[in-house]
Motif scaffolding. Structure first.
Motif, PDB file in Angstrom:
ATOM      1  N   ALA A   3     -11.426 -22.450   8.507  1.00 50.42           N
ATOM      2  CA  ALA A   3     -11.140 -22.085   7.115  1.00 50.42           C
ATOM      3  C   ALA A   3     -11.628 -23.167   6.170  1.00 50.42           C
ATOM      4  O   ALA A   3     -10.853 -23.978   5.655  1.00 50.42           O
ATOM      5  N   HIS A   4     -12.940 -23.221   5.997  1.00 44.84           N
ATOM      6  CA  HIS A   4     -13.534 -24.038   4.932  1.00 44.84           C
ATOM      7  C   HIS A   4     -14.448 -23.104   4.146  1.00 44.84           C
ATOM      8  O   HIS A   4     -14.802 -22.021   4.618  1.00 44.84           O
ATOM      9  N   GLY A   5     -14.828 -23.497   2.947  1.00 45.35           N
ATOM     10  CA  GLY A   5     -15.574 -22.521   2.162  1.00 45.35           C
ATOM     11  C   GLY A   5     -16.451 -23.093   1.074  1.00 45.35           C
ATOM     12  O   GLY A   5     -16.662 -24.308   0.978  1.00 45.35           O
ATOM     13  N   HIS A   6     -16.919 -22.187   0.247  1.00 39.96           N
ATOM     14  CA  HIS A   6     -17.898 -22.510  -0.783  1.00 39.96           C
ATOM     15  C   HIS A   6     -17.742 -21.573  -1.978  1.00 39.96           C
ATOM     16  O   HIS A   6     -17.258 -20.446  -1.838  1.00 39.96           O
ATOM     17  N   ARG A   7     -18.171 -22.045  -3.123  1.00 35.91           N
ATOM     18  CA  ARG A   7     -18.393 -21.186  -4.285  1.00 35.91           C
ATOM     19  C   ARG A   7     -19.897 -21.116  -4.473  1.00 35.91           C
ATOM     20  O   ARG A   7     -20.558 -22.137  -4.637  1.00 35.91           O
ATOM     21  N   SER A   8     -20.435 -19.904  -4.458  1.00 32.84           N
ATOM     22  CA  SER A   8     -21.883 -19.747  -4.375  1.00 32.84           C
ATOM     23  C   SER A   8     -22.393 -18.715  -5.376  1.00 32.84           C
ATOM     24  O   SER A   8     -21.727 -17.712  -5.644  1.00 32.84           O
ATOM     25  N   THR A   9     -23.573 -18.976  -5.877  1.00 35.61           N
ATOM     26  CA  THR A   9     -24.287 -17.958  -6.631  1.00 35.61           C
ATOM     27  C   THR A   9     -25.196 -17.197  -5.679  1.00 35.61           C
ATOM     28  O   THR A   9     -25.283 -17.518  -4.488  1.00 35.61           O
ATOM     29  N   ILE A  10     -25.859 -16.181  -6.206  1.00 34.36           N
ATOM     30  CA  ILE A  10     -26.764 -15.383  -5.384  1.00 34.36           C
ATOM     31  C   ILE A  10     -27.881 -14.846  -6.270  1.00 34.36           C
ATOM     32  O   ILE A  10     -27.669 -14.547  -7.454  1.00 34.36           O
ATOM     33  N   GLU A  11     -29.073 -14.749  -5.705  1.00 29.56           N
ATOM     34  CA  GLU A  11     -30.209 -14.144  -6.409  1.00 29.56           C
ATOM     35  C   GLU A  11     -30.752 -13.020  -5.528  1.00 29.56           C
ATOM     36  O   GLU A  11     -31.002 -13.228  -4.344  1.00 29.56           O
ATOM     37  N   ILE A  12     -30.903 -11.844  -6.119  1.00 27.11           N
ATOM     38  CA  ILE A  12     -31.409 -10.682  -5.387  1.00 27.11           C
ATOM     39  C   ILE A  12     -32.588 -10.099  -6.150  1.00 27.11           C
ATOM     40  O   ILE A  12     -32.490  -9.835  -7.360  1.00 27.11           O
ATOM     41  N   TYR A  13     -33.694  -9.911  -5.430  1.00 26.80           N
ATOM     42  CA  TYR A  13     -34.909  -9.386  -6.037  1.00 26.80           C
ATOM     43  C   TYR A  13     -35.246  -8.037  -5.403  1.00 26.80           C
ATOM     44  O   TYR A  13     -35.227  -7.894  -4.175  1.00 26.80           O
ATOM     45  N   LYS A  14     -35.522  -7.068  -6.245  1.00 24.52           N
ATOM     46  CA  LYS A  14     -35.928  -5.732  -5.800  1.00 24.52           C
ATOM     47  C   LYS A  14     -37.362  -5.499  -6.257  1.00 24.52           C
ATOM     48  O   LYS A  14     -37.635  -5.481  -7.460  1.00 24.52           O
ATOM     49  N   ASP A  15     -38.269  -5.418  -5.289  1.00 28.91           N
ATOM     50  CA  ASP A  15     -39.702  -5.288  -5.577  1.00 28.91           C
ATOM     51  C   ASP A  15     -40.185  -6.402  -6.500  1.00 28.91           C
ATOM     52  O   ASP A  15     -40.980  -6.193  -7.424  1.00 28.91           O
ATOM     53  N   GLY A  16     -39.687  -7.605  -6.250  1.00 31.64           N
ATOM     54  CA  GLY A  16     -40.130  -8.783  -6.988  1.00 31.64           C
ATOM     55  C   GLY A  16     -39.429  -9.029  -8.299  1.00 31.64           C
ATOM     56  O   GLY A  16     -39.673 -10.060  -8.942  1.00 31.64           O
ATOM     57  N   THR A  17     -38.578  -8.117  -8.718  1.00 29.67           N
ATOM     58  CA  THR A  17     -37.867  -8.266  -9.987  1.00 29.67           C
ATOM     59  C   THR A  17     -36.397  -8.556  -9.717  1.00 29.67           C
ATOM     60  O   THR A  17     -35.751  -7.843  -8.946  1.00 29.67           O
ATOM     61  N   ARG A  18     -35.900  -9.580 -10.364  1.00 25.68           N
ATOM     62  CA  ARG A  18     -34.506  -9.956 -10.129  1.00 25.68           C
ATOM     63  C   ARG A  18     -33.565  -8.880 -10.656  1.00 25.68           C
ATOM     64  O   ARG A  18     -33.722  -8.389 -11.776  1.00 25.68           O
ATOM     65  N   SER A  19     -32.566  -8.531  -9.827  1.00 24.75           N
ATOM     66  CA  SER A  19     -31.608  -7.485 -10.182  1.00 24.75           C
ATOM     67  C   SER A  19     -30.237  -8.097 -10.425  1.00 24.75           C
ATOM     68  O   SER A  19     -29.492  -8.392  -9.479  1.00 24.75           O
TER      69      SER A  19
END
Length: 285
Positions: free
Chosen positions: A167-183
């Motif tokens: 039980a250890h953890g993180h606060r994280s962002t995320i980047e998702i790209y659909k056909d090269g464009t960030r969504s």
């Protein structure tokens, strides 16, 4: 005179919150040292003190489950090699964890906040520092994230270091790209799905128990530091069929999204705390 270091290190941990449950967190760490000038016209040997503070943080709070021991519903029992932490709250909220002592950071607080945790650290480390230092100030604070972010807790049983703690953890962002464009929409959706989540590996589940109408997922594994056991509300658990390394989390997210968006190229940049992570790409016909 004072010396300061901005962003000395990052602290990745999980802490227990009576309302939210187990919360994965990542904090920047700033320090300020105060003292008189020595014969070298310095307050202290900065390089040595930085290493001392970083080592203390690594040993006592980083990659730990931080427990507010003064909360009235927290129970702690220490055995020879392991500590048993239990919280039995209202509305079926319950957490039960038995792990080696070093997997926990026990803070004499009713609730864990960055400011209160920093004050506790200050009280613990001042006597370890050179005598010429009259005070030390610690500041913990989260990364500034403009987009989507989520808090997750996990354990990596195959890891040789402290990531093996259940039980250890993180606060994280995320980047998702659909056909090269960030969504931004897909990022927001995934962050909501994994907000204050426990990410578990299917093979580590030993049982699902029902108590008073509430279901609890039970995890257990043995790693280099010892045996780890965890029971947590099923509704805050997300299971995957692999380890929960950031590489495989990125792979999992990309696979799920590619299956939901057939005919489109999906690329996921999954972060593990601050400034690091993994990239995975998937395409499904």
């Amino acid at each position: 005179m004072k010396l300061f270091v901005k962003n000395l290190t990052h602290v990745d941990l999980s802490y227990f919150d009576a309302e939210r449950g187990v919360v994965g967190e990542s904090w920047h760490t700033d320090i300020v040292l105060e003292g008189k000038l020595n014969d070298e016209s310095m307050i202290c040997d900065f390089s040595i003190v930085k290493k001392m503070i970083k080592k203390w943080l690594d040993d006592h709070i980083d990659h730990c489950l931080a427990i507010p021991t003064e909360h009235p519903l927290v129970s702690l029992v220490k055995y020879d090699e392991r500590t048993h932490f239990k919280f039995a709250g209202t509305n079926g909220k319950q957490l039960d964890c038995i792990a080696p002592h070093q997997a926990f950071s026990l803070l004499p607080l009713k609730a864990i906040t960055p400011n209160d945790a920093a004050t506790w650290v200050e009280s613990q480390i001042l006597e370890l520092l050179p005598a010429e230092l009259s005070s030390v100030s610690i500041k913990f604070y989260p990364e500034k994230i403009d987009g989507a972010a989520y808090h997750y807790t996990h354990g990596l049983k195959k890891h040789d270091g402290n990531c093996q703690r259940i039980a250890h953890g993180h606060r994280s962002t995320i980047e998702i790209y659909k056909d090269g464009t960030r969504s931004l929409e897909l990022e927001k959706d995934w962050a909501l799905l994994w907000q204050d989540i426990y990410l578990g590996t299917t093979e580590d589940v030993i049982d699902v128990e029902e108590i008073d109408g509430h279901r609890f997922t039970q995890f257990s594994y043995v790693s280099n530091q010892g045996q780890f056991d965890l029971s947590i509300n099923e509704n805050v658990v997300y299971l995957i069929d692999s380890d929960t390394t950031v590489e495989l989390l990125a792979e999992h997210i990309a696979t799920v999204l590619a299956e939901e968006h057939t005919g489109h190229q999906i690329e996921v940049h999954a972060f593990e705390g601050i400034g690091k992570g993994a990239i995975a790409s998937k395409y499904t016909l």
